[in-house]
Design a protein around this motif. Structure first.
Motif, short mmCIF file in Angstrom:
data_model
loop_
_atom_site.label_atom_id
_atom_site.label_comp_id
_atom_site.label_asym_id
_atom_site.label_seq_id
_atom_site.Cartn_x
_atom_site.Cartn_y
_atom_site.Cartn_z
N GLN A 1 1.03 -1.24 0.09
CA GLN A 1 -0.15 -0.10 -0.07
C GLN A 1 0.89 1.27 -0.15
O GLN A 1 0.18 2.15 -0.64
N GLU A 2 2.02 1.13 0.57
CA GLU A 2 3.02 2.18 0.64
C GLU A 2 3.32 3.00 -0.78
O GLU A 2 3.34 4.09 -0.97
N ALA A 3 3.47 1.99 -1.80
CA ALA A 3 3.66 2.40 -3.11
C ALA A 3 2.46 3.09 -3.71
O ALA A 3 2.71 4.24 -4.33
N TRP A 4 1.31 2.79 -3.25
CA TRP A 4 0.21 3.69 -3.97
C TRP A 4 -0.12 4.81 -3.29
O TRP A 4 -0.38 5.87 -3.65
N ASP A 5 0.34 4.91 -2.01
CA ASP A 5 0.31 6.21 -0.90
C ASP A 5 1.01 7.20 -1.74
O ASP A 5 0.80 8.41 -1.47
N GLU A 6 2.26 6.75 -1.79
CA GLU A 6 3.22 7.87 -2.59
C GLU A 6 2.65 8.17 -3.98
O GLU A 6 2.94 9.56 -4.14
N ILE A 7 2.06 7.50 -4.79
CA ILE A 7 1.36 7.82 -6.03
C ILE A 7 0.45 9.02 -5.58
O ILE A 7 0.17 10.03 -6.23
N ALA A 8 -0.55 8.56 -4.68
CA ALA A 8 -1.82 9.34 -4.33
C ALA A 8 -1.11 10.85 -3.67
O ALA A 8 -1.82 11.88 -4.07
N PHE A 9 -0.09 10.59 -2.98
CA PHE A 9 0.54 12.21 -2.67
C PHE A 9 0.86 13.02 -3.77
O PHE A 9 0.64 14.18 -3.67
N GLY A 10 1.13 12.41 -4.91
CA GLY A 10 1.54 13.25 -6.18
C GLY A 10 0.47 13.68 -6.58
O GLY A 10 0.49 14.94 -7.22
N VAL A 11 -0.82 13.00 -6.74
CA VAL A 11 -2.01 13.38 -7.29
C VAL A 11 -2.47 14.61 -6.35
O VAL A 11 -3.06 15.59 -6.89
N SER A 12 -2.45 14.41 -5.03
CA SER A 12 -2.95 15.54 -4.33
C SER A 12 -2.25 16.97 -4.48
O SER A 12 -2.83 17.95 -4.21
N LYS A 13 -0.83 16.80 -4.78
CA LYS A 13 -0.06 18.14 -4.89
C LYS A 13 -0.40 18.77 -6.28
O LYS A 13 -0.62 20.05 -6.08
#
Length: 231
Positions: free
Chosen positions: A163-175
């Protein structure tokens, strides 16, 4: 449910990325994950009560002022005035609390987070992305009001990619959404698709039997906010 065409044609569109992997990528955008009507109503009532209480010390002055509009002072004038002002303020506030910036202030953070997770999970089920042949579907779900991004992976993917890998991608979208421009939002989606494609290609490379099982376009979960134009 309204839909658009592919997010952006090219190497990192969903359609092109899925040609290199057995995975399926779904993109969804919601203006908000809940109406939060109960919180808007409660906040409006609180404001109305505060205004009512704030007028109490000035009851005599208000009563004298109201008497200037009638031949004689009427006992019902003061309570009618207080009630009208209080309910009028409540109605105005209820309308104002529908604005995104105010909604974020009156709705508790944990409530917003739970609402987004629940809506993302609901769409994950409704859309059918959970039912791909090899359970290799993922959902990138963005809820604008709450400024939350959830990436949900089906069991086939979750077993291999943490899940950590997806969380990192999600953080990029939120930015991209925090910047708020059309290009930043679009670029954040494209980058997310690209990075998802890299992970999926590594763990679930395409085979000869690789049907496109899910729509490749960005889906607007409701008919509200459209934050950028498709090109």
């Amino acid at each position: 449910v309204a839909t658009t065409k592919d997010l952006r044609p090219g190497k990192y569109s969903v359609k092109e990325v899925e040609k290199t992997t057995e995975g399926e990528v779904a993109l969804a955008l919601a203006s908000e994950s809940s109406t939060y009507a109960e919180y808007e109503l409660f906040a409006s009532i609180v404001v109305g009560i505060i205004v009512f209480c704030g007028m109490i010390p000035f009851a005599q002055q208000i009563s004298n002022w109201l008497a200037t509009f009638a031949w004689t002072e009427q006992f019902w004038q003061l309570p009618l005035f207080y009630g009208s002002i209080s309910f009028g303020i409540m109605a105005i506030c209820y309308r104002l609390f529908n604005f995104v910036s105010l909604d974020r202030l009156i709705v508790p953070k944990n409530v917003r987070e739970k609402a987004v997770y629940k809506r993302a999970l609901q769409y994950f089920s409704e859309s059918g992305i959970f039912a791909t042949k090899k359970h290799t579907g993922i959902l990138i779900f963005v809820s604008y009001l709450e400024r939350r991004v959830h990436i949900m992976a089906d069991v086939g993917i979750a077993a291999k990619i943490p899940q950590e890998a997806w969380d990192e991608i999600a953080f990029g979208v939120s930015k991209g959404f925090l910047i708020g421009t059309a290009s930043s939002i679009t670029d954040s989606y494209v980058e997310a698709v690209k990075r998802c494609g890299i992970l999926l290609q590594k763990n679930f490379p395409a085979t000869s039997d690789n049907p496109n099982e899910f729509k490749d376009n960005l889906v607007f979960v409701d008919n509200g906010l459209v934050v950028f134009n498709e090109k």
